[in-house]
Motif scaffolding. Structure first.
Motif, PDB file in Angstrom:
ATOM      1  N   ASP A  70       0.830  -1.205   0.000  1.00 18.89           N
ATOM      2  CA  ASP A  70       0.000   0.000   0.000  1.00 18.89           C
ATOM      3  C   ASP A  70       0.862   1.250   0.000  1.00 18.89           C
ATOM      4  O   ASP A  70       0.586   2.208  -0.734  1.00 18.89           O
ATOM      5  CB  ASP A  70      -0.929  -0.001   1.220  1.00 18.89           C
ATOM      6  N   ASP A  71       1.909   1.257   0.831  1.00 20.27           N
ATOM      7  CA  ASP A  71       2.815   2.403   0.867  1.00 20.27           C
ATOM      8  C   ASP A  71       3.546   2.569  -0.464  1.00 20.27           C
ATOM      9  O   ASP A  71       3.762   3.690  -0.936  1.00 20.27           O
ATOM     10  CB  ASP A  71       3.836   2.247   1.992  1.00 20.27           C
ATOM     11  N   LYS A  73       2.486   1.591  -3.470  1.00 19.08           N
ATOM     12  CA  LYS A  73       1.580   2.092  -4.510  1.00 19.08           C
ATOM     13  C   LYS A  73       1.277   3.568  -4.330  1.00 19.08           C
ATOM     14  O   LYS A  73       1.149   4.324  -5.311  1.00 19.08           O
ATOM     15  CB  LYS A  73       0.283   1.281  -4.515  1.00 19.08           C
ATOM     16  N   ALA A  74       1.200   4.012  -3.085  1.00 16.29           N
ATOM     17  CA  ALA A  74       0.935   5.432  -2.819  1.00 16.29           C
ATOM     18  C   ALA A  74       2.087   6.326  -3.266  1.00 16.29           C
ATOM     19  O   ALA A  74       1.898   7.527  -3.471  1.00 16.29           O
ATOM     20  CB  ALA A  74       0.675   5.630  -1.329  1.00 16.29           C
ATOM     21  N   TRP A  76       3.926   5.801  -6.058  1.00 13.18           N
ATOM     22  CA  TRP A  76       4.162   5.742  -7.494  1.00 13.18           C
ATOM     23  C   TRP A  76       4.267   7.155  -8.076  1.00 13.18           C
ATOM     24  O   TRP A  76       3.549   8.071  -7.657  1.00 13.18           O
ATOM     25  CB  TRP A  76       3.014   5.029  -8.186  1.00 13.18           C
ATOM     26  N   SER A 150      10.685  10.031  -7.384  1.00 13.69           N
ATOM     27  CA  SER A 150      10.100   9.052  -6.464  1.00 13.69           C
ATOM     28  C   SER A 150      11.195   8.279  -5.733  1.00 13.69           C
ATOM     29  O   SER A 150      11.046   7.969  -4.551  1.00 13.69           O
ATOM     30  CB  SER A 150       9.185   8.088  -7.237  1.00 13.69           C
TER      31      SER A 150
END
Length: 332
Positions: A70-71, A73-74, A76, A150
Motif C-alpha cells: 500500500d505504501d 503504490k501510494a 508511485w 520518487s
C-alpha cells in the motif's frame, strides 16, 4: 587534475534489485534460491567490507524501500513509463507482489536497507525507483525524471540523500545523464572503457565477455573517473563484473582471481581506479565459495592500501573528490 588530488580508488558497486531486476526474464520460482540467498549474502558482504575497510555503493531499486504494497503504490510517480513491450513494465505486474517483506522477501527489503545503513562507509545510491529501462521504446524523459524523484523521496524517508546512480542494464543516454544531474545526482556508473565489453548480448559477445573474465583479452580495466563536459556529474566507469562462482568453471577460479588482482595492482600503481561490480543475488547461491573469492580480493586491497595508500571509495566519494578538484579556486 594531478595524482595527488586523485590517486585513483578501489570502487565497488552493487546492483541491489531482488526480483524487480530479473522479473522480465525469470519468475520468482525460477530464481527463488538466489533471491532468498540475498538475505544471507548481504550481511556476509557487509561483515567482510567492515573487516577490510572497504566502502561500497549499493545502488538500490526504490521499490525495495517500502514496508508494504500500500505504501509503495501510494508513492508511485505521477507519470509512469509506458513501455511498448509490456513485459518490461513492473507497474503492470504489481499484482505479483505480496503484502510486505515478511510475506514477500522477493519484492521488499527495508530490513536489508537498514542493515546496510548501519555499516560505516556504505553508500546507498539508486538503481532508479522501478528498475527503469531508459533506452526501451515507449517511456518519455519526463517519466524518467518522475521516477528519479520518487526514488529520492523513498530514500529520504530513511534520511538518505541519493548521490549516485547505476542505470539498469547499463541503458544510458546523454539526456538521461542530464536529468540525473538536474535532480542532484553527482555520479553515475558507465560501461567499461573497452568497446566490445559493452557490446550486445549475442552469443559471440557473451562468449568473449566470459573468456575475458579469465584471460586478459580487453586490458586491465583501469580507468580515470571524469567530470562530464556538460553537466556537473562524474562518470565512474566500471572495470569488471565479478562473476559468481560456478561449479562448471571451478577449475579456472585461480585464473579469474589472478585477472582481478593483476588489474587492482595496475590501478594502484598507476593512480587509477578499478571498479568492480555485481548483484547481491549473484551470491545468493554458493555463498561460501563466493565469499572465499571476495575475501581474497579484500585481502589484496588491504595490502595495496597499506603499501601504496590506494583508497577504497564509494561512487559519490569519487565524484566529490573530483568536483572539489575541478572547482575554480578564488585567489586574493
Amino acid at each position: 587534475m594531478d595524482t595527488l588530488q586523485n590517486p585513483g580508488s578501489f570502487v565497488i558497486s552493487l546492483d541491489f534489485e531482488l526480483h524487480w531486476g530479473v522479473r522480465d526474464h525469470r519468475t520468482v520460482d525460477q530464481y527463488r534460491e538466489n533471491l532468498l540467498g540475498v538475505r544471507q549474502a548481504i550481511p556476509a558482504m557487509l561483515r567482510l567490507f567492515e573487516r577490510y575497510g572497504i566502502r561500497a555503493t549499493w545502488a538500490t531499486v526504490g521499490f525495495l524501500f517500502f514496508e508494504n504494497r500500500d505504501d509503495l503504490k501510494a508513492a508511485w510517480p505521477a507519470e509512469l513509463p509506458q513501455y511498448r513491450d509490456t513485459i518490461l513494465d513492473p507497474y503492470a505486474a504489481f499484482s505479483e507482489a505480496g503484502r510486505n517483506e515478511e510475506e514477500d522477501p522477493f519484492h521488499f527489503a527495508p530490513s536489508l536497507i537498514r542493515e546496510i545503513q548501519a555499516h560505516k562507509g556504505q553508500e546507498i545510491g539508486t538503481h532508479t525507483f522501478s528498475h527503469y529501462y531508459a533506452l526501451a521504446p515507449g517511456p518519455t524523459l519526463e517519466s524518467f525524471r518522475a521516477d528519479l524523484r520518487s526514488a529520492k523521496s523513498a530514500a529520504a524517508q530513511y534520511g538518505i540523500v541519493l548521490k549516485s546512480i547505476v542505470f539498469p542494464r547499463n541503458q544510458i543516454s546523454r539526456p538521461h545523464i542530464g536529468i540525473c544531474a538536474e535532480e542532484g545526482l553527482i555520479a553515475y556508473r558507465s560501461t567499461e572503457a573497452e568497446p566490445w565489453i559493452a557490446a550486445g548480448n549475442g552469443l559471440f559477445n557473451k562468449a568473449r565477455r566470459l573468456a575475458d573474465a579469465y584471460l586478459p583479452l580487453s586490458g586491465d580495466g583501469c580507468a580515470t573517473p571524469s567530470l562530464d563536459q556538460e553537466y556537473p556529474i562524474v562518470r565512474v566507469s566500471q572495470s569488471r563484473f565479478l562473476r559468481p562462482w560456478s561449479k562448471s568453471l571451478k577449475g579456472f577460479e585461480n585464473l579469474r582471481l589472478k585477472r582481478i588482482l593483476a588489474s587492482m595492482d595496475a590501478a594502484a600503481n598507476s593512480h587509477q581506479t578499478f571498479h568492480l561490480w555485481w548483484h547481491p543475488h549473484n551470491f545468493g547461491v554458493n555463498l561460501e565459495e563466493n565469499i572465499v573469492i571476495l575475501t581474497r580480493i579484500a585481502e589484496h586491497y588491504a595490502n595495496l592500501n597499506s603499501e601504496t595508500g590506494w583508497p577504497s571509495r564509494t561512487m559519490s566519494e569519487v565524484a566529490e573528490n573530483i568536483l572539489r578538484a575541478e572547482k575554480p579556486q578564488c585567489t586574493v
